[in-house]
Design an enzyme around this catalytic site. Structure first.
Site, short mmCIF file in Angstrom:
data_model
loop_
_atom_site.label_atom_id
_atom_site.label_comp_id
_atom_site.label_asym_id
_atom_site.label_seq_id
_atom_site.Cartn_x
_atom_site.Cartn_y
_atom_site.Cartn_z
N ARG A 84 0.81 -1.23 0.00
CA ARG A 84 0.00 0.00 0.00
C ARG A 84 0.84 1.29 0.00
NH1 ARG A 84 -3.61 -3.07 -0.97
NH2 ARG A 84 -5.77 -2.85 -0.23
N SER B 120 -11.00 0.09 2.82
CA SER B 120 -10.24 -0.02 4.07
C SER B 120 -9.82 1.37 4.53
CB SER B 120 -8.97 -0.84 3.85
OG SER B 120 -9.27 -2.07 3.28
N GLU C 12 -5.09 4.46 5.65
CA GLU C 12 -4.85 4.18 4.24
C GLU C 12 -5.47 5.30 3.40
OE1 GLU C 12 -5.38 0.73 0.97
OE2 GLU C 12 -7.09 1.50 2.02
N1 EPU Z 1 -11.57 -9.73 9.81
C1 EPU Z 1 -12.16 -9.51 11.05
N2 EPU Z 1 -13.32 -8.78 11.08
C2 EPU Z 1 -13.90 -8.27 9.98
C3 EPU Z 1 -13.31 -8.50 8.72
C4 EPU Z 1 -12.13 -9.23 8.66
O1 EPU Z 1 -11.68 -9.96 12.08
O2 EPU Z 1 -14.93 -7.58 10.11
C5 EPU Z 1 -10.29 -10.47 9.77
C6 EPU Z 1 -10.45 -11.92 9.39
O3 EPU Z 1 -9.53 -12.65 10.16
C7 EPU Z 1 -10.04 -11.94 7.94
C8 EPU Z 1 -8.98 -10.87 7.92
O4 EPU Z 1 -9.44 -9.87 8.83
O5 EPU Z 1 -9.53 -13.18 7.55
C9 EPU Z 1 -8.70 -10.24 6.58
O6 EPU Z 1 -9.90 -9.72 6.05
P1 EPU Z 1 -10.07 -9.52 4.46
O7 EPU Z 1 -9.78 -10.77 3.74
O8 EPU Z 1 -11.39 -8.86 4.22
O9 EPU Z 1 -8.90 -8.55 4.07
P2 EPU Z 1 -8.35 -7.19 4.72
O10 EPU Z 1 -6.95 -7.46 5.17
O11 EPU Z 1 -9.29 -6.59 5.69
C10 EPU Z 1 -7.24 -6.34 2.51
C11 EPU Z 1 -7.23 -5.06 1.76
C12 EPU Z 1 -8.51 -4.92 0.95
C13 EPU Z 1 -8.60 -6.09 -0.04
C14 EPU Z 1 -8.57 -7.40 0.77
C15 EPU Z 1 -8.51 -8.61 -0.12
C16 EPU Z 1 -5.86 -3.60 3.14
C17 EPU Z 1 -5.82 -2.42 4.06
N3 EPU Z 1 -7.06 -3.94 2.71
O12 EPU Z 1 -8.32 -6.24 3.44
O13 EPU Z 1 -8.44 -3.73 0.19
O14 EPU Z 1 -9.79 -6.01 -0.79
O15 EPU Z 1 -7.39 -7.44 1.62
O16 EPU Z 1 -7.25 -8.73 -0.71
O17 EPU Z 1 -4.81 -4.15 2.81
C18 EPU Z 1 -9.00 -1.42 0.22
O18 EPU Z 1 -7.79 -1.19 0.14
O19 EPU Z 1 -9.83 -0.49 0.26
C19 EPU Z 1 -9.45 -2.80 0.27
C20 EPU Z 1 -10.74 -3.10 0.41
#
Ligand code: EPU
Length: 339
Positions: free
Chosen positions: A162, A237, A333
């Protein structure tokens, strides 16, 4: 170039914050940027792409340059790969769909990401196992200070999770006008190593996915847990996932046995910010006109009438609570724009 004095920014930011710009300029070409820079010696103009990663804290008096440089052009190709040059003002997901229609591979995992092409390198957009840096060849950018044009090759952009040189040492110093992507024409590299993507394909009995299958699956997953900014204001995010060293991770794990993580390198792990926020009791919480999304704790939403300041103040409450509970300082972010 078109300049307007009082312009509502409500439809130009995906948080749908209702605020105004008193110096709003629509830019359609590199020449218009150079002309603007010659006649306005304002060093801190605001460069606006799709407004999907921007929180306006209040009305904006600094000049805003809304980049609308368009065009998708093939500049080189051989039997296996193709180079395409894309104007910074093209909508990211329109580009992804154009690539899928032409069977060019590389962007399918990045389907449905809101925003414009010119903003994509700045924060090295990434999702479902792929980052922009994997398909980025180079970009053209204009120096705000000198008005000169510079080409940045992939290696010169210092891409990381990022982030890029445009978010670090060259922050607010260049305006990206055009991006060149290197894509595959056949033998596409299909990446579905990201667990939720693998599971979605499996559930749909897809064993040998095409780039179109990957895109459809990514769209399924994104739509099931991320709010559509057309229906509910948000910027995806709000915070980055924090990266901590192994020592810190082990300390946290002692306190919270089920803490999820992704290994980044030998010494570093990334912890989902969503998990930290949910553990602090914020998931689905409403605070006046703002709150977090009920299906994903990392998304701050505007329930309709939130001001930029209200959203910002709520984000700081989250940040403080996470710091207190886990001793981790979340980093935004989203770009916060203050006058
Ligand atoms: N989780 C929770 N609570 C929630 C949602 C998620 O505890 O309400 C935990 C779970 O353990 C889950 C983990 O967080 O396995 C990761 O969640 P998710 O797969 O949704 O991915 P993320 O790390 O929250 C990142 C990117 C997203 C991208 C997804 C998929 C960042 C800051 N965000 O989210 O990007 O779509 O991975 O690759 O790196 C964005 O940048 O706007 C964005 C949506």
């Amino acid at each position: 170039m078109k300049t307007k004095n009082k312009t509502s920014l409500k439809d130009l930011n995906s948080f749908r914050v209702d605020c105004f710009s008193s110096n709003f300029n629509i830019i359609n070409s590199e020449k218009e940027i150079i002309d603007f820079l010659v006649s306005n010696k304002e060093p801190d103009s605001i460069i606006l792409g799709g407004g999907t990663n921007t929180l306006f804290k209040n009305d904006i008096d600094k000049p805003i340059l809304k980049i609308q440089i368009k065009g998708i052009e093939v500049i080189n190709e051989n039997n296996n790969s193709i180079l395409i040059s894309v104007g910074a003002g093209e909508v990211w997901d329109d580009l992804v769909n154009w690539c899928l229609t032409n069977n060019y591979g590389g962007l399918e995992n990045l389907s449905l990401i809101p925003g414009n092409v010119g903003s994509a390198p700045i924060q090295n957009i990434g999702a479902y196992g792929v980052e922009l840096k994997d398909v980025f060849e180079s970009c053209r950018a204009i120096s705000i200070e000198t008005g000169s044009l510079r080409i940045f090759k992939n290696i010169q952009c210092n891409f990381s999770y990022r982030s890029s040189i445009f978010k670090e040492e060259l922050k607010n110093k260049y305006i990206i006008t055009n991006v060149i992507f290197k894509l595959s024409k056949n033998n596409h590299v299909i990446d579905y190593s990201y667990e939720p993507l693998k599971n979605d394909l499996k559930n749909n009995n897809i064993l040998n996915p095409t780039i179109n299958d990957i895109s459809k699956s990514v769209i399924n997953i994104r739509s099931s847990k991320l709010p559509d900014p057309k229906l509910i204001g948000n910027c995806g995010s709000f915070f980055k996932n924090p990266v901590v060293d192994n020592i810190k991770y082990k300390k946290l794990k002692k306190k919270e046995d089920n803490i999820p993580y992704y290994k980044m390198s030998k010494n570093k792990v990334k912890i989902p910010a969503a998990w930290l926020i949910e553990s602090c009791g914020f998931k689905g919480l409403r605070d006046g006109n703002t709150g977090t999304y009920d299906k994903h704790a990392l998304i701050i939403v505007n329930h309709g009438k939130a001001s930029g300041l209200e959203i910002f103040n709520f984000s700081q409450k989250i940040k403080n609570k996470v710091l207190k509970k886990f001793n981790i300082l979340l980093e935004e972010e989203v770009n916060i724009i203050d006058n």
